[in-house]
Motif scaffolding. Structure first.
Motif, mmCIF file in Angstrom:
data_model
loop_
_atom_site.group_PDB
_atom_site.id
_atom_site.type_symbol
_atom_site.label_atom_id
_atom_site.label_comp_id
_atom_site.label_asym_id
_atom_site.label_seq_id
_atom_site.Cartn_x
_atom_site.Cartn_y
_atom_site.Cartn_z
ATOM 1 N N UNK A 79 8.778 11.975 7.893
ATOM 2 C CA UNK A 79 9.302 10.865 8.135
ATOM 3 C C UNK A 79 8.255 9.656 8.678
ATOM 4 N N UNK A 80 8.436 8.602 8.115
ATOM 5 C CA UNK A 80 7.319 7.444 8.710
ATOM 6 C C UNK A 80 7.782 6.951 10.043
ATOM 7 N N UNK A 81 6.925 6.302 10.600
ATOM 8 C CA UNK A 81 7.235 5.892 11.929
ATOM 9 C C UNK A 81 6.735 4.414 12.133
ATOM 10 N N UNK A 82 7.286 3.597 13.028
ATOM 11 C CA UNK A 82 7.174 2.256 13.253
ATOM 12 C C UNK A 82 5.574 2.341 13.770
ATOM 13 N N UNK A 83 4.882 1.469 13.068
ATOM 14 C CA UNK A 83 3.508 1.308 13.504
ATOM 15 C C UNK A 83 2.440 1.895 12.735
ATOM 16 N N UNK A 84 2.995 2.930 11.751
ATOM 17 C CA UNK A 84 2.073 3.685 10.943
ATOM 18 C C UNK A 84 1.414 2.824 9.739
ATOM 19 N N UNK A 85 0.081 3.307 9.441
ATOM 20 C CA UNK A 85 -0.372 2.283 8.420
ATOM 21 C C UNK A 85 -0.310 3.206 7.215
ATOM 22 N N UNK A 86 0.075 2.580 5.986
ATOM 23 C CA UNK A 86 0.458 3.068 4.776
ATOM 24 C C UNK A 86 -0.417 2.256 3.796
ATOM 25 N N UNK A 87 -0.370 2.713 2.550
ATOM 26 C CA UNK A 87 -1.125 1.965 1.361
ATOM 27 C C UNK A 87 -0.213 2.296 0.099
ATOM 28 N N UNK A 88 -0.412 1.433 -0.811
ATOM 29 C CA UNK A 88 0.406 1.624 -2.036
ATOM 30 C C UNK A 88 -0.627 1.112 -3.486
ATOM 31 N N UNK A 102 -0.605 -1.512 5.027
ATOM 32 C CA UNK A 102 1.103 -1.798 5.001
ATOM 33 C C UNK A 102 1.433 -1.325 6.282
ATOM 34 N N UNK A 103 1.705 -1.992 7.226
ATOM 35 C CA UNK A 103 2.027 -1.524 8.642
ATOM 36 C C UNK A 103 3.380 -1.251 8.509
ATOM 37 N N UNK A 104 3.983 -0.220 9.185
ATOM 38 C CA UNK A 104 5.600 0.050 9.241
ATOM 39 C C UNK A 104 6.263 -0.919 10.270
ATOM 40 N N UNK A 105 7.305 -1.691 9.794
ATOM 41 C CA UNK A 105 7.738 -2.469 10.872
ATOM 42 C C UNK A 105 9.033 -2.029 11.158
ATOM 43 N N UNK A 106 9.749 -1.422 10.257
ATOM 44 C CA UNK A 106 11.302 -0.979 10.446
ATOM 45 C C UNK A 106 11.475 0.268 9.562
ATOM 46 N N UNK A 146 9.859 -1.287 -3.890
ATOM 47 C CA UNK A 146 10.764 -1.851 -4.598
ATOM 48 C C UNK A 146 11.038 -3.353 -4.516
ATOM 49 N N UNK A 147 10.034 -4.090 -3.846
ATOM 50 C CA UNK A 147 10.191 -5.464 -3.603
ATOM 51 C C UNK A 147 9.410 -6.052 -2.576
ATOM 52 N N UNK A 148 9.396 -7.316 -2.472
ATOM 53 C CA UNK A 148 8.798 -7.989 -1.241
ATOM 54 C C UNK A 148 9.313 -9.606 -0.937
ATOM 55 N N UNK A 149 9.263 -9.774 0.125
ATOM 56 C CA UNK A 149 9.913 -11.149 0.481
ATOM 57 C C UNK A 149 9.302 -12.202 -0.452
ATOM 58 N N UNK A 150 9.823 -13.320 -0.503
ATOM 59 C CA UNK A 150 9.735 -14.615 -1.177
ATOM 60 C C UNK A 150 8.010 -15.003 -1.078
ATOM 61 N N UNK A 151 7.683 -14.782 0.245
ATOM 62 C CA UNK A 151 6.310 -15.308 0.452
ATOM 63 C C UNK A 151 5.483 -14.170 0.701
ATOM 64 N N UNK A 152 5.620 -12.863 0.093
ATOM 65 C CA UNK A 152 4.791 -11.657 0.220
ATOM 66 C C UNK A 152 4.374 -11.190 1.577
ATOM 67 N N UNK A 153 5.077 -11.679 2.527
ATOM 68 C CA UNK A 153 4.726 -11.195 3.673
ATOM 69 C C UNK A 153 4.999 -9.537 4.200
ATOM 70 N N UNK A 154 6.148 -9.186 3.677
ATOM 71 C CA UNK A 154 6.791 -7.910 3.919
ATOM 72 C C UNK A 154 7.102 -7.487 2.786
ATOM 73 N N UNK A 155 6.907 -5.688 2.603
ATOM 74 C CA UNK A 155 7.308 -5.084 1.392
ATOM 75 C C UNK A 155 8.514 -4.136 1.769
ATOM 76 N N UNK A 156 9.396 -3.889 0.893
ATOM 77 C CA UNK A 156 10.500 -3.062 0.864
ATOM 78 C C UNK A 156 10.194 -1.763 0.246
ATOM 79 N N UNK A 157 10.583 -0.603 0.814
ATOM 80 C CA UNK A 157 10.390 0.781 0.279
ATOM 81 C C UNK A 157 11.365 1.572 0.480
#
Length: 179
Positions: A79-88, A102-106, A146-157
């Motif tokens: 599993x991923x952890x908060x603070x981990x850096x990912x890429x896509x 892409x830093x994991x926030x939640x 699967x998506x991002x916020x309206x202003x593209x600051x966060x991504x949903x996975x």
């Protein structure tokens, strides 16, 4: 209408036999679904799909002997952890994009939220980016964009475990387990 979406291929084993799966976001709706490879367009049919409220994953089976110009990716068991850096990886605006940092926030059982600092060209959206793999430093799939916020600051996975659960449910002829 000719619509493109990002998808990726994973390989699993079931009863000692390899299975090739195409994975993308379930919120896409295709009239004549096909995957385009260096070998041409391969018609596909949806094998399993979870509604967007419970994962937003669409799976399609590929014949195990299908020649592909891509190497199947591995699903991570960690599993991923908060603070981990990912890429896509994602295909949008006519080309492939490699998004880093892409830093994991939640993290929850059904969703990972990451930072996503990707500017869109003026007047253009990133339509088609959904369905791309989100990977860890070991190049293993930890989830599906699967998506991002309206202003593209966060991504949903969607976490990789949900993809694994959907494949298991398909193979066992059942329904997707509840989180």
């Amino acid at each position: 209408m000719d619509f493109s979406a990002t998808a990726f291929v994973i390989q699993t084993q079931y009863k000692g036999k390899p299975q090739l799966w195409g994975v993308t976001a379930a919120h896409y709706s295709f009239e004549t679904p096909a995957i385009t490879t260096g070998w041409g367009r391969i018609p596909i049919s949806v094998a399993a799909q979870s509604p967007s409220a419970t994962g937003d994953v669409m799976l399609f089976k590929l014949p195990p002997d299908q020649p592909l110009d891509v190497k199947p990716l591995l699903l991570s068991n960690q599993p991923v952890e908060v603070g981990e850096t990912l890429f896509s990886l994602g295909y949008f605006n006519g080309s492939w994009h490699h998004e880093t940092d892409r830093v994991v926030q939640e993290v929850s059982p059904m969703r990972i939220i990451t930072s996503l600092e990707v500017p869109s060209p003026k007047g253009k959206k990133r339509e088609g980016a959904c369905g791309g793999p989100v990977l860890n430093e070991q190049n293993e799939v930890v989830g599906l964009h699967i998506g991002s916020s309206d202003f593209y600051q966060i991504g949903f996975v969607v976490p990789a475990q949900h993809i694994r659960d959907l494949i298991t449910a398909y193979n066992q002829g059942g329904t997707l387990p509840k989180p």
